[in-house]
Design an enzyme around this catalytic site. Sequence first.
Site: not given
Length: 318
Positions: A42, A109-110, A265, A293
């Site tokens: 996120g 990711s985040w 990605d 990704h």
Amino acid sequence: MQPLYPKIKPNSETFLQLGEHRVYVEESGNPDGIPVIYLHGGPGGGSSPDHRRYFNPEKYRIIIFDQRGCGQSTPHASINNNSTWDLIDDIEEIREHFAISKWLVAGGSWGTTLAIAYGIKFPQRVSAFILRGIFLGTQAEVDWLYGANGAGAIYPDHYQDFIAPLGHEINDDIVSAFNKQLFDSNEIARIASAKAWTLWETKISALHIDKTELVSVEETHDAIAMACIENHYFANKCFFEDNYLLNNIDVISHIPAFIIHGRYDMVCQIKQAWLLAKQWQNAQLQIIPKAGHSGFEQGIIDAICRAADKMADFLLTK
């Protein structure tokens, strides 16, 4: 290719009251296994039952939670007292709740941003890392993701759909332009902006997008949480100075880490993973040739599951 482990149910589910936030936390797998916490993306993306399935449930004690304001955590989409440092403190509260002294910290990711930032603040609490789809929280990465000359130049068709809700508000600062609409009193404009924001990232996250996933992403409740919280973080530069993580990576560079990144990605450029691996003396970078990704492309699943298996063997012999 190694698949996800079979579906399992949580052993326990609870809500921790952390200030004004009620945070959903679950535990699954072997209660006496290697502790691992998985940090979702996120910010605002929420956890998935499939995140449990990266780890062998016979070897791992698997902890997953929904970060402030998203998933099952409440208040929904709240940005009050919702910062990187609040989330890091939440992770420590969760660790103490389960009486875990040290754990494997994994994320995508985040979740990699948060994992590294947590490790820098609490290195003594981390036994190892597994990080997929590196995002270092820099302004350059945000500019790439939301700029017409970044990912927008690779996906110009999807980019036009993305910025359509802005109308005449389009300018060079896309994050600020969306911020005005996402936190506007006009509910129709807010929902349209939230769906466009969330769909943009989903459409460019994998080499082959499942159309059913696009339908689920448009679900208003989750889209608002993802868009509002993510925009809030990026508008505030992830709540740390630019290049903070690389500037402080020496604090954790002795801790073993697997870094996994898709070659194609488009959400998080591979050069961030490359730079991180160059400065992390005890890290191994694996570039997945036919992946973008998403954490659920087959090559990424294979790499994460194999990394978790290898890390379990390593940690059990320490």
